[in-house]
Design an enzyme around this catalytic site. Structure first.
Site, PDB file in Angstrom:
ATOM      1  N   SER A  30       0.708  -1.387  -0.109  1.00 38.63           N
ATOM      2  CA  SER A  30       0.094   0.130  -0.017  1.00 38.63           C
ATOM      3  C   SER A  30       0.587   1.504  -0.081  1.00 38.63           C
ATOM      4  O   SER A  30       0.089   2.805  -0.194  1.00 38.63           O
ATOM      5  CB  SER A  30      -1.011   0.256   1.008  1.00 38.63           C
ATOM      6  N   LYS A  47       0.001   3.173  -2.866  1.00 36.74           N
ATOM      7  CA  LYS A  47      -0.815   3.664  -2.674  1.00 36.74           C
ATOM      8  C   LYS A  47      -0.166   5.690  -2.522  1.00 36.74           C
ATOM      9  O   LYS A  47      -1.441   6.774  -3.843  1.00 36.74           O
ATOM     10  CB  LYS A  47      -1.848   4.598  -1.446  1.00 36.74           C
ATOM     11  N   TYR A  56     -10.458   2.691   6.029  1.00 30.86           N
ATOM     12  CA  TYR A  56      -9.010   2.676   4.771  1.00 30.86           C
ATOM     13  C   TYR A  56      -9.661   0.958   3.993  1.00 30.86           C
ATOM     14  O   TYR A  56     -10.505   0.288   4.151  1.00 30.86           O
ATOM     15  CB  TYR A  56      -8.012   1.947   6.123  1.00 30.86           C
ATOM     16  N   GLU A 110      -0.333  10.076   5.136  1.00 28.47           N
ATOM     17  CA  GLU A 110      -0.908   9.710   6.602  1.00 28.47           C
ATOM     18  C   GLU A 110       0.270  11.228   7.582  1.00 28.47           C
ATOM     19  O   GLU A 110       1.323  10.659   6.928  1.00 28.47           O
ATOM     20  CB  GLU A 110      -1.164   9.117   7.566  1.00 28.47           C
ATOM     21  N   LYS A 153       3.415   6.207   5.440  1.00 31.13           N
ATOM     22  CA  LYS A 153       2.752   5.580   5.062  1.00 31.13           C
ATOM     23  C   LYS A 153       3.313   3.718   5.060  1.00 31.13           C
ATOM     24  O   LYS A 153       4.469   3.599   4.508  1.00 31.13           O
ATOM     25  CB  LYS A 153       2.300   5.576   3.291  1.00 31.13           C
ATOM     26  N   SER A 213       1.775  -3.505   2.801  1.00 31.76           N
ATOM     27  CA  SER A 213       2.290  -4.763   3.115  1.00 31.76           C
ATOM     28  C   SER A 213       1.456  -5.933   1.808  1.00 31.76           C
ATOM     29  O   SER A 213       0.264  -5.791   1.156  1.00 31.76           O
ATOM     30  CB  SER A 213       1.822  -5.858   4.135  1.00 31.76           C
TER      31      SER A 213
END
Length: 388
Positions: free
Chosen positions: A87, A90, A173, A295, A338, A341
């Site tokens: 991820s 992203k 999420y 984040e 961030k 996995s």
């Protein structure tokens, strides 16, 4: 400012138990020791076959490598070994969307159906791209149902989906949410997502060893992942997988990406604006601010706060979200992070632009997130303590 450079320290401790090789000055040697102290325990505790850790401070970067990319073939990890970053992908999807926004191809207030007409008339007409990109669409799940295996089933799923909460009120999420965000951004740019990443994003960022679809010529650098049962594995194809968790990259490339985020001014203007766009905060969720991809936390940040913001509940449960109106660029030192996995890989990226420090961890086992963050936090503290 020092001219950016890259020096590589191979830490062969998993193979022979040796101490880390000293770097080219005393400060770098101290960072090498900090990496060794931080990452040796989780390597042993979780039987991680291979690991690459890259750090940057004041425009100078280093890559530290441990162990094996392939146990059967006994291939060592190198700075150019390809890992699945899960991820963390992203953040690339978010950058592509911010790039499209900067070119005037989309607005974050657009509904996805502006670019994906097949969704017109669905509940997603009441959801904005911003809400898709920040997991606040109103209840899209973590994963698609098992029955969604192709584009037709995906379209049917989105057309019949109904929100469980008003858009913009809670963060849940979601790979389908972020995946649809990326698909709409690629459509706004007039192309396929994987091709847009390959032809627009990676070259502009100077990434030459990052892929969604690994070409045959690079397969020899692609690590094998390890999960339960110790059989070597790689990620399975899935609907919107490229957008949500599909990038494969190396520690050397990922630290370049981190450095581009720390100092976007060296990028061409459209890409600089795109990177800066991913640093804007849109929703406050507990102790964390959710932006596009990244984040955020005020820095310095305690280990406990960082682990809480990346705890399982933040992934598996809906959290109340308060929209920041207007959206906020960081007003002081800020840590961006961030996790990522897949079944056989684990990644973590964190950086603090104001301190000009950053870290990338790529492993071919999904080390528990709390352990990833504890190790990274210790190394970032060491980087912050270094003099100019």
């Amino acid at each position: 400012m020092r001219k950016p450079g890259l020096f590589v320290l191979a830490l062969s401790g998993l193979l022979c138990g040796s101490a880390p090789t000293a770097a080219d000055d005393g400060a770098s040697a101290r960072i090498a020791e900090a990496v060794e102290r931080a990452y040796r325990p989780p390597l042993k505790a979780y039987d991680v076959p291979g690991l690459a850790v890259a750090v940057t401070r004041d425009g100078r970067s280093a890559v530290f490598t441990f162990g094996l990319a392939d146990r059967d073939g006994q291939r060592p990890v190198t700075r150019d070994t390809l890992f699945e970053i899960g991820s963390v992908s992203k953040t690339f999807t978010a950058t592509l969307a911010a790039y499209a926004q900067g070119l005037g191809r989309l607005s974050l207030e657009d509904a996805p159906s502006r670019f994906l007409p097949v969704l017109r008339g669905s509940a997603l007409d009441r959801v904005s791209l911003l809400e898709l990109g920040t997991y606040t669409a109103g209840g899209l799940p973590l994963q698609f149902p098992d029955s969604v295996t192709d584009a037709a089933a995906m379209t049917a799923y989105f057309r019949y989906w109904q929100p469980s909460a008003p858009p913009g009120t809670e963060r849940r999420y979601s790979n389908p949410s972020l995946g649809l965000f990326g698909a709409a951004a690629a459509a706004a740019l007039g192309g396929d997502f994987s091709e847009s990443i390959r032809t627009r994003l990676f070259p502009e960022l100077g990434l030459k060893n990052s892929f969604v679809r690994v070409p045959e010529a690079a397969m020899g650098r692609y690590a094998w992942g390890y999960g339960e049962g110790e059989r070597p594995i790689r990620v399975n194809p899935g609907v919107l997988d490229a957008e949500a968790y599909g990038v494969k990259s190396s520690a050397a490339d990922m630290i370049r990406f981190v450095e581009a985020n720390i100092d976007p001014t060296r990028l061409d203007p459209p890409m600089r604006r795109a990177v800066e766009g991913t640093h804007v905060g849109y929703f406050r969720v507990g102790a964390m601010v959710q932006g596009l991809g990244w984040e955020q936390y005020p820095y310095p940040v305690s280990l406990e706060r960082l682990q809480a913001g990346n705890a399982p509940a933040m992934t598996l449960e809906a959290q109340p979200a308060a929209r920041l109106d207007p959206p906020q660029a960081p007003s002081g030192p800020t840590l961006f992070n961030k996790t990522g996995s897949t079944n056989g890989f684990g990644a973590y990226v964190a950086f603090v632009p104001e301190r000009r420090i950053g870290l990338v961890m790529l492993a071919n086992r999904a080390v528990p997130i709390a352990a990833r963050i504890a190790a990274a936090h210790a190394v970032l503290e060491a980087l912050a303590a270094e003099g100019p």
